[in-house]
Design an enzyme around this catalytic site. Structure first.
Site, PDB file in Angstrom:
ATOM      1  NE  ARG A  87      38.872  29.173  37.266  1.00 36.31           N
ATOM      2  CZ  ARG A  87      38.131  29.909  38.103  1.00 36.31           C
ATOM      3  NH1 ARG A  87      38.637  30.323  39.258  1.00 36.31           N
ATOM      4  NH2 ARG A  87      36.899  30.220  37.797  1.00 36.31           N
ATOM      5  CD  GLU A  89      32.162  31.233  42.539  1.00 35.63           C
ATOM      6  OE1 GLU A  89      31.690  32.253  43.089  1.00 35.63           O
ATOM      7  OE2 GLU A  89      32.968  30.489  43.113  1.00 35.63           O
ATOM      8  CG  ASN A  96      34.991  27.993  41.707  1.00 33.17           C
ATOM      9  OD1 ASN A  96      35.783  27.284  41.083  1.00 33.17           O
ATOM     10  ND2 ASN A  96      34.774  29.263  41.408  1.00 33.17           N
ATOM     11  CE1 TYR A 149      37.332  29.509  48.272  1.00 34.30           C
ATOM     12  CE2 TYR A 149      35.575  29.483  46.644  1.00 34.30           C
ATOM     13  CZ  TYR A 149      36.890  29.759  46.992  1.00 34.30           C
ATOM     14  OH  TYR A 149      37.761  30.260  46.063  1.00 34.30           O
TER      15      TYR A 149
HETATM   16  C1  FCB Z   1      34.681  32.840  44.819  1.00 35.56           C
HETATM   17  C2  FCB Z   1      35.165  33.749  43.714  1.00 35.56           C
HETATM   18  C3  FCB Z   1      36.614  34.142  43.828  1.00 35.56           C
HETATM   19  C4  FCB Z   1      37.023  34.397  45.253  1.00 35.56           C
HETATM   20  C5  FCB Z   1      36.562  33.289  46.171  1.00 35.56           C
HETATM   21  C6  FCB Z   1      36.963  33.471  47.599  1.00 35.56           C
HETATM   22  O1  FCB Z   1      33.309  32.924  44.936  1.00 35.56           O
HETATM   23  O2  FCB Z   1      34.991  33.116  42.458  1.00 35.56           O
HETATM   24  O3  FCB Z   1      36.829  35.244  42.988  1.00 35.56           O
HETATM   25  O4  FCB Z   1      36.629  35.640  45.652  1.00 35.56           O
HETATM   26  O5  FCB Z   1      35.181  33.140  46.083  1.00 35.56           O
END
Ligand code: FCB
Length: 459
Positions: A77, A165, A294, A296
């Site tokens: 990607r 995002e 995405n 985290y």
């Molecule tokens: C996301 C982004 C990516 C990277 C990660 C840690 O929000 O899409 O580019 O910076 O965080």
């Protein structure tokens, strides 16, 4: 050893984004993006870092693809830089397209599926000077750029992602001002939300018309937003509001064809509804083949002012803080390690929206890497992070979620936006002085996971 096997055909990949890895910001006709301009402003990016040299991927992509092939990764990607393909959002620049042709061809020669994203935050600065994403016209310029790109590369690509995002583009860029273009104008931020979605819809139509067999999707960043005190109506309301601004303002128009009424009401003071023209929602909700997630961390929110980290607040009407919670370990970004939240977001999309195939398009962690005596980087923390999130993803699959692949963020250490080069997310270490790449322990472990299509023990 754990017996966690993924469905047959599950796609194992890694991810990067153009501005974060390419460098070569002046090469072959590229002109400024909003990030080039933002980096020049004192104090915006830690260390005064900028898009040079990044990981010099523009010049070293062949080596990087060979490394992916050695690791047995099945998909890559990456994002295409709008300011390379249509510098200043003007005429098509063949040299810019040629770079992506070479990259894609090299991937395909190595049996690696190219997984391009059209927009990972690098708006041509020339468009920002005309209002950026707050200007409706930008959505149409994005569709023009998508058309040129798909015309040139469509015969080589089977899966397109329009935006990465859009929450970050709109709220971090136009309300909080911590990302490019660094504006702090809530009205512009909510206009940007709509215009980004409109741009997605227009580009989606364009790609479908040009490449009817390709899959098209969008990538959203998802977080569970959890009230600190679920019995406190004020906390519950802040959580509702933030969930509305973070998730539902994107998911509902894309997948249900309407904005959530409570969010539209919350945003009334910022003139959100004035941006919506007849027919827009039909464009935005055009058919999609996949959704990228995405993930985290998760966020605990409260109406009280005692939190510390600003968390997911987009600075639009809600000034609440996100609470660092209890004893959860944190990454080098200060983000709590909360794998269960990944299961929750996947289940949430699965239950609340029409079903469509999901891909985890980013997940990973920044940790400080130390070279041990023998030159190896034993990034136990990062490896453990990815393993725990793969376990969480597998739990969602077992509960019926149609999850088709996982891309770890990131293949390479890179330019982490406002944090500059200090935060390292790569499974491959980059020495920014010499550009030497060194696969970390996490890369070697992830390679075995991809090969076995199963979670293998960390050793
Ligand atoms: C996301 C982004 C990516 C990277 C990660 C840690 O929000 O899409 O580019 O910076 O965080």
């Amino acid at each position: 050893m754990e017996n966690i096997v993924f469905p047959q055909g599950f796609l194992w990949g890694s991810a990067t984004a153009a501005f974060q890895v390419e460098g070569a910001t002046d090469a072959d006709g590229r002109t400024d993006s909003i990030w080039d301009e933002f980096c020049r402003q004192p104090g915006k990016v830690v260390g005064g870092d900028c898009g040079e040299p990044a990981a010099d991927h523009y010049r070293r992509f062949e080596q990087d693809v060979a490394m992916m092939a050695d690791l047995g990764l099945q998909a890559y990607r990456f994002s295409i830089a709008w300011p390379r393909v249509r510098p200043d959002a003007g005429e098509v620049n063949q040299k810019g397209l040629d770079f992506y042709k070479r990259l894609i061809d090299t991937l395909r020669e190595n049996d690696i599926t190219p997984w391009p994203t059209l927009y990972h935050w690098d708006l041509p600065q020339a468009l920002e000077e005309k209002g950026g994403w707050a200007n409706r016209d930008t959505a149409f310029r994005f569709a023009d750029y998508a058309a040129a790109t798909v015309e040139a590369l469509g015969d080589r690509v089977d899966a397109w992602t329009t935006l990465n995002e859009p929450w970050c583009s709109a709220f971090l860029g136009y309300a909080a001002g911590v990302h490019a273009p660094g504006r702090t104008e809530p009205r512009a931020a909510v206009a940007a939300v709509h215009h980004l979605l409109l741009g997605h819809g227009l580009a989606n139509d364009t790609i479908r018309a040009a490449s009817p067999n390709a899959q098209v999707g969008i990538t959203l960043n998802m977080y569970p937003i959890i009230p600190v005190d679920p019995r406190d109506p004020a906390d519950l309301d802040v959580a509702r509001r933030l969930d509305g601004l973070q998730q539902r303002i994107f998911l509902d128009p894309l997948l249900k064809g309407e904005y959530p009424a409570d969010v539209v009401a919350d945003l009334e003071p910022f003139g959100f509804a004035d941006n919506i023209h007849d027919g827009d929602l039909g464009v935005i909700s055009g058919p999609m083949d996949m959704l990228g997630v995405n993930y985290y961390t998760e966020h605990y929110v409260s109406s009280s002012a005692n939190g510390s980290e600003p968390g997911p607040s987009p600075w639009v009407g809600v000034q609440q803080a996100s609470f660092p919670v209890r004893d959860a370990p944190t990454t080098d970004m200060g983000w709590e390690v909360r794998p269960d939240g990944l299961t929750s977001v996947l289940l949430r999309v699965h239950h609340d929206y029409p079903k469509l195939p999901l891909y985890i398009t980013e997940n990973g962690a920044a940790f400080r890497d130390d070279f041990s005596g023998n030159g190896a980087i034993d990034d136990v923390d990062r490896t453990g992070f990815i393993a725990s999130h793969l376990r969480a993803a597998h739990t969602a699959i077992m509960a019926g979620v149609d999850l088709r692949g996982y891309f770890c963020w990131s293949l390479l250490d890179n330019f982490e936006w406002a944090e500059g080069y200090a935060k390292r997310f790569g499974i491959v270490h980059v020495d920014y002085d010499t550009q030497v790449r060194t696969p970390k322990m996490s890369a070697r472990w992830y390679s075995r996971v991809a090969r076995d299509n199963a979670l293998v023990s960390v050793s």
